[in-house]
Design an enzyme around this catalytic site. Structure first.
Site, PDB file in Angstrom:
ATOM      1  N   HIS A 155       0.839  -1.215   0.000  1.00  0.00           N
ATOM      2  CA  HIS A 155       0.000   0.000   0.000  1.00  0.00           C
ATOM      3  C   HIS A 155       0.863   1.250   0.000  1.00  0.00           C
ATOM      4  O   HIS A 155       0.448   2.291   0.514  1.00  0.00           O
ATOM      5  CB  HIS A 155      -0.953   0.041   1.199  1.00  0.00           C
ATOM      6  CG  HIS A 155      -1.691  -1.247   1.425  1.00  0.00           C
ATOM      7  ND1 HIS A 155      -2.939  -1.496   0.902  1.00  0.00           N
ATOM      8  CD2 HIS A 155      -1.338  -2.370   2.101  1.00  0.00           C
ATOM      9  CE1 HIS A 155      -3.334  -2.716   1.257  1.00  0.00           C
ATOM     10  NE2 HIS A 155      -2.361  -3.272   1.984  1.00  0.00           N
ATOM     11  N   SER A 276      14.817  21.667 -16.007  1.00  0.00           N
ATOM     12  CA  SER A 276      13.585  22.403 -16.261  1.00  0.00           C
ATOM     13  C   SER A 276      13.938  23.722 -16.930  1.00  0.00           C
ATOM     14  O   SER A 276      15.012  24.283 -16.703  1.00  0.00           O
ATOM     15  CB  SER A 276      12.864  22.642 -14.937  1.00  0.00           C
ATOM     16  OG  SER A 276      12.065  23.792 -15.020  1.00  0.00           O
ATOM     17  N   LYS A 282      15.772  21.887 -10.678  1.00  0.00           N
ATOM     18  CA  LYS A 282      15.163  20.602 -11.048  1.00  0.00           C
ATOM     19  C   LYS A 282      16.097  19.634 -11.772  1.00  0.00           C
ATOM     20  O   LYS A 282      16.936  20.027 -12.566  1.00  0.00           O
ATOM     21  CB  LYS A 282      13.940  20.847 -11.956  1.00  0.00           C
ATOM     22  CG  LYS A 282      12.758  21.469 -11.286  1.00  0.00           C
ATOM     23  CD  LYS A 282      12.135  20.608 -10.197  1.00  0.00           C
ATOM     24  CE  LYS A 282      11.327  19.460 -10.785  1.00  0.00           C
ATOM     25  NZ  LYS A 282      10.088  19.915 -11.406  1.00  0.00           N
ATOM     26  N   GLU A 289       9.716   8.500 -16.991  1.00  0.00           N
ATOM     27  CA  GLU A 289       8.337   8.949 -17.251  1.00  0.00           C
ATOM     28  C   GLU A 289       7.898   8.614 -18.672  1.00  0.00           C
ATOM     29  O   GLU A 289       6.749   8.216 -18.909  1.00  0.00           O
ATOM     30  CB  GLU A 289       8.218  10.457 -17.012  1.00  0.00           C
ATOM     31  CG  GLU A 289       8.297  10.815 -15.546  1.00  0.00           C
ATOM     32  CD  GLU A 289       8.383  12.309 -15.327  1.00  0.00           C
ATOM     33  OE1 GLU A 289       7.402  12.902 -14.868  1.00  0.00           O
ATOM     34  OE2 GLU A 289       9.435  12.895 -15.639  1.00  0.00           O
TER      35      GLU A 289
END
Ligand code: ARG
Length: 461
Positions: A155, A276, A282, A289
Site C-alpha cells: 500500500h 527544467s 530541477k 516517465e
C-alpha cells in the site's frame, strides 16, 4: 495503369488510390519481400514450373533491386499500392516478361503473411536480446547491493525490510518471464504460410517445405485458409510487449518515486535526466516517465489489432492491412525503451544510507519483533497483539522499536530480554530471511545465480 485494369472500365479515384495504399508504411518490409520472392522463384525453377534460367534471371534481378533499395536509389510509388506490387513492378520493368512469371502459384495474401512473419521473427530475436541485456544490468546492480537495506512496501506504506538487490531480482524475474513469452511466441509463429495462395492453395506442384527451409522456418502452416487469415502471431507478440511494458512502467514508477526528495534512494546520472526550463533546481526523471507513458501506446497497439481482427470472416480482408502500423509502432517503441531504460538503471547511483534511514522509521521490524516472541514460545497471534501495543507506545513517545528502553519492552512482556535489540537490527531482520526467494544475502545470491544461468544458456543468441 492498374494491374487489374482489364476487369475495370474506370481509373481508380485518386482518393481511393491514396486510401488503399500501404506503401507509406509497408516499405519497411522490402527486405523480407525480396527474400521471400527469391525463395519462391528458386522453388518454381526447381519444380519446373518456370524455366531454370528464368528463375535465375528473376533471382539476380531481385538481388539487384535489394542492393538499389538499400543504396536509396529506388523510389516506391503509391500507384503500386504496397511493397509487394512495388517490387514486382520494379522487377518487370527491369527484366520484362520473365518478371511477370514470379507471381505464379502465389497471392499477395500469402505473400504478406510470409513477409510479416519473416520480419517479426527477426525483430523478436533482437528485442529478446535487449531484454536479456537489461536483465544483465539488474543482476550486476543486485550483486553490488546485497547489503543495501531498504524498506519494502505494501500500500506504499513501509512494511518489511528488504534490500535493493532483492528488489532488482524481482524485476529480473519479471523480465525472465517476458523473455520466455517472446520465445514461446517465436516458436509458435515459426511456420511458413506461402503456398496458401489467396486462400485455397494452388494447383501447381510447388514444394512448400523447400521454401520453408530456404527461409529458415521450422515448419509449414497446416491449412491454407488459416495460413492467410491468421494474425495471432502479431497479437501474441503485442501482448507479450504489453506485459513487458507494464513491468517497465512499474519499475519506472518506482524510479520516479525513488529519485524524489521524499525518498532519495537513488540519484539518476546527469546524462539520463533532464532539467527544467524555468526551475533551476530541477533534475527530472524524464526517461522513466516516457517509458511509463509509452506503455499506454503499446497497449493501444494491442487493442487496435484485437479490435481489427474481431469478427473478421475468413480469409483475407483489407482490414488486415491495418495490422502493420500498430505492429511497427510497438516494435519501434519497445526497441527505443529497452536500451535507454537499461542505461539509466546501469548508471544510477544507489544511496544505501537514505534507504537505511527510511528503513529505520516506519516499524518495518515489527514483524521481526513478533517473531522474536514467537521464538520464545508465544503463539504468533498473541505476539502480534503485543507488538501492536509496543508500536502504539513508540508512536505516542516519538520513539522507534530500536530505541525503546528494555524496561518498556518488559513492562508489556517478560519474554523480552537484552538480545531484542540485536533481533531488531535491520541487518538481522533481512539476513534472517534465508527462505528461498527471500532477501537475505544468501538467498539473493541464489536468485542472482539462477538469473545468470538463464542468461548464460542464452548467451550464444
Ligand atoms: N497490402 C496488403 C496488406 O498489407 C497486402 C495484401 C493484399 N491483398 C489483397 N487481396 N488486397 O494486407
Amino acid at each position: 495503369m492498374k494491374l487489374w485494369a482489364g476487369r475495370f472500365q474506370k481509373e481508380t479515384d485518386t482518393m481511393v488510390n491514396d486510401f488503399n495504399s500501404s506503401i507509406g508504411f509497408d516499405a519497411r518490409l522490402y527486405r523480407e519481400d525480396i527474400q521471400g520472392s527469391i525463395a519462391h522463384a528458386t522453388m518454381l525453377g526447381r519444380q519446373g514450373i518456370i524455366e531454370t534460367h528464368e528463375a535465375e534471371k528473376i533471382v539476380a534481378a531481385l538481388k539487384e533491386i535489394l542492393a538499389d533499395v538499400e543504396a536509396g536509389t529506388v523510389e516506391f510509388s503509391v500507384d503500386n499500392e504496397d511493397i509487394h506490387m512495388n517490387i514486382e513492378t520494379l522487377l518487370t520493368a527491369r527484366i520484362g516478361d520473365t518478371g511477370k512469371r514470379l507471381h505464379t502459384a502465389r497471392s499477395r495474401n500469402d505473400q504478406v503473411a510470409l513477409d510479416v512473419r519473416l520480419y517479426l521473427k527477426k525483430e523478436i530475436t533482437e528485442i529478446r536480446k535487449m531484454v536479456l541485456s537489461l536483465m544483465d544490468v539488474l543482476a550486476r546492480k543486485a550483486e553490488d547491493n546485497k547489503q543495501s537495506y531498504m524498506p519494502g512496501y505494501t500500500h506504499l506504506q513501509r512494511a518489511q525490510p528488504t534490500t535493493f538487490a532483492h528488489y532488482m531480482m524481482a524485476y529480473a524475474n519479471m523480465l525472465r518471464r517476458d523473455v520466455t513469452r517472446l520465445e514461446d511466441c517465436l516458436e509458435r509463429m515459426d511456420e511458413m504460410p506461402l503456398g496458401s495462395g489467396a486462400l485455397a492453395g494452388t494447383t501447381y506442384p510447388i514444394d512448400r517445405s523447400f521454401v520453408a527451409e530456404q527461409l529458415g522456418f521450422a515448419r509449414i502452416t497446416q491449412n491454407s485458409l488459416d495460413g492467410v487469415s491468421d494474425r495471432d502471431y502479431v497479437i501474441e507478440f503485442l501482448s507479450a510487449c504489453s506485459l513487458m511494458m507494464m513491468h517497465l512502467s512499474r519499475f519506472s514508477e518506482e524510479i520516479i518515486l525513488w529519485c524524489s526528495w521524499e525518498f532519495k534512494f537513488v540519484e539518476l546520472d546527469d546524462a539520463y535526466s533532464t532539467g527544467s526550463s524555468i526551475m533551476p533546481q530541477k533534475k527530472n526523471p524524464d526517461v522513466a516517465e516516457l517509458v511509463r507513458g509509452k506503455t499506454g501506446r503499446v497497449y493501444g497497439d494491442l487493442m487496435s489489432l484485437l479490435t481489427v481482427m474481431k469478427s473478421l470472416p475468413l480469409a483475407y480482408n483489407k482490414d488486415m492491412q491495418e495490422d502493420k502500423e500498430a505492429l511497427f509502432d510497438a516494435v519501434d517503441t519497445v526497441k527505443q525503451c529497452l536500451p535507454v531504460f537499461g542505461a539509466m538503471v546501469d548508471t544510477m547511483t544507489v544511496l544505501p544510507k537514505n534507504m537505511a534511514k527510511a528503513a529505520s522509521r516506519g516499524f518495518i521490524n515489527a514483524t521481526d519483533c513478533a517473531d522474536y516472541l514467537t521464538r520464545k514460545g508465544m503463539p504468533f497471534r498473541d505476539a502480534y497483539k503485543i507488538v501492536g501495543r509496543l508500536v502504539n507506545l513508540c508512536i505516542s513517545n516519538d520513539e522507534t522499536l530500536d530505541t525503546l528502553a528494555l524496561k518498556d519492552f518488559r513492562a508489556i512482556s517478560g519474554l523480552f530480554e537484552a538480545d531484542i535489540y540485536q533481533a531488531l537490527e535491520l541487518k538481522t531482520c533481512v539476513n534472517g530471511r534465508k527462505v528461498p526467494g527471500g532477501p537475505s544475502a544468501e538467498a539473493v545470491d541464489n536468485q542472482i545465480a539462477n538469473i545468470q544461468k538463464f542468461l548464460n544458456e542464452r548467451s550464444d543468441g
